[in-house]
Design an enzyme around this catalytic site. Structure first.
Site, PDB file in Angstrom:
ATOM      1  N   HIS A 109       0.811  -1.219   0.000  1.00 31.39           N
ATOM      2  CA  HIS A 109       0.000   0.000   0.000  1.00 31.39           C
ATOM      3  C   HIS A 109       0.844   1.268   0.000  1.00 31.39           C
ATOM      4  O   HIS A 109       0.378   2.326   0.410  1.00 31.39           O
ATOM      5  CB  HIS A 109      -0.969  -0.013   1.192  1.00 31.39           C
ATOM      6  CG  HIS A 109      -2.052  -1.052   1.051  1.00 31.39           C
ATOM      7  ND1 HIS A 109      -2.782  -1.535   2.101  1.00 31.39           N
ATOM      8  CD2 HIS A 109      -2.517  -1.694  -0.054  1.00 31.39           C
ATOM      9  CE1 HIS A 109      -3.658  -2.438   1.661  1.00 31.39           C
ATOM     10  NE2 HIS A 109      -3.517  -2.562   0.360  1.00 31.39           N
ATOM     11  N   CYS A 117       3.685  12.482  -7.351  1.00 37.30           N
ATOM     12  CA  CYS A 117       2.799  13.319  -8.151  1.00 37.30           C
ATOM     13  C   CYS A 117       1.472  12.601  -8.374  1.00 37.30           C
ATOM     14  O   CYS A 117       1.433  11.405  -8.643  1.00 37.30           O
ATOM     15  CB  CYS A 117       3.473  13.638  -9.489  1.00 37.30           C
ATOM     16  SG  CYS A 117       2.494  14.775 -10.481  1.00 37.30           S
ATOM     17  N   PRO A 206      -4.311 -10.667  18.468  1.00 37.35           N
ATOM     18  CA  PRO A 206      -5.084 -10.862  19.706  1.00 37.35           C
ATOM     19  C   PRO A 206      -6.551 -11.156  19.417  1.00 37.35           C
ATOM     20  O   PRO A 206      -7.267 -11.686  20.252  1.00 37.35           O
ATOM     21  CB  PRO A 206      -4.922  -9.526  20.453  1.00 37.35           C
ATOM     22  CG  PRO A 206      -4.403  -8.555  19.456  1.00 37.35           C
ATOM     23  CD  PRO A 206      -3.726  -9.333  18.371  1.00 37.35           C
TER      24      PRO A 206
END
Ligand code: NAD
Ligand code: ZN
Length: 240
Positions: A109, A117, A206
């Protein structure tokens, strides 16, 4: 499972950086970014078109928070496995700061450490000082706005990085999934791709949730507790 695996890779999400004090996107707690902000306004091309200054201000706020945090024991335990490829959805550079070599970290990502730009035909990129990130400004080459070099909702992943990650996940014996809600596609699809190709899946979270449902083994705990103990004494390899 890890000891028996010849080829292992890691697929991480925001939970890996949670113990460094970086807010995740989708935890139930009050800190989770998407419970406080609207993703379509702040992390989409439409949001940027509507109010580019607000988008840049939000990223610069996140940059300021990142400038103040350090890698946690989970980043260090992963980075110590120097032959392991780290596929991450995280836009921070905490794995690299913990010592992982930049060419072993695949940022699906993008990176919040750079601006690029917004004009797809222009390849201008600038490194940003997290402590003093610049405000909205035009590209020196073409005049379009510069923007954070991250992938927004509705945008394609960087194709070279995605292809490398996908092809690696087709050749694994074990995928170690750390701290991701596994809900953002196409990234989350890597777990299914690895499984379909015969890989085992071990999840550390978790709240193992969606990823836990796809796992051969889910270790329900914080990455900073589980990973140092899990990886101690192992020398894992991605085989490429
Ligand atoms: P998410 O917020 O959707 O999910 C976070 C996951 O981490 C949850 O499953 C949660 O249970 C788990 N988690 C929380 N604390 C943990 C801990 N201490 N140890 C292990 N796991 C823990 O995050 P995601 O799946 O990465 O969402 C994808 C999007 O979030 C990506 O687009 C990514 O770019 C973005 N994001 C990145 C950062 C970062 O770069 N640090 C921070 C927030 C969001
Ligand atoms: Zn430009």
């Amino acid at each position: 499972m890890l000891e028996q695996s010849r080829r292992v890779a890691v697929f991480s999400g925001a939970g890996l950086s949670a113990e460094s004090g970086v807010a995740t996107f989708r935890d139930p707690g009050p800190d989770a970014l998407w419970s406080r902000f609207d993703p379509t306004e702040l992390a989409s091309p439409e949001g940027f078109a509507a109010d580019p200054e607000r988008v840049v201000a939000w990223y610069n706020w996140r940059r300021g928070r990142l400038a103040a945090v350090q890698p946690n024991p989970a980043h260090r335990a992963l980075a110590a496995q120097t032959r392991l490829i780290q596929i991450t959805q995280n836009v921070d550079s905490l794995l690299e700061q913990a010592g992982a070599s930049a060419d072993r970290v695949y940022h699906l990502h993008g990176s919040i450490m750079r601006d690029r730009c917004h004009n797809a035909a222009c390849d201008h990129v600038e490194t940003v000082d997290l402590r003093n990130p610049p405000p909205l400004r035009p590209c020196p080459r073409c005049g379009a706005y510069l923007r954070p070099a991250v992938v927004w909702f509705g945008e394609a992943l960087p194709q070279d990085v995605w292809r490398q990650a996908e092809s690696l996940c087709r050749q694994l014996d074990c995928l170690l999934v750390v701290g991701t809600s596994a809900t953002v596609y196409p990234a989350a699809g890597l777990i299914e791709i690895a499984r379909a190709a015969g890989s085992r899946v071990v999840v550390v979270d978790p709240n193992p949730g969606v990823a836990g449902g796809q796992a051969d083994l889910a270790l329900a705990g914080a990455a900073g507790d589980v990973l140092p103990a899990l990886l101690e004494g192992l020398d894992l390899d991605s085989g490429s």
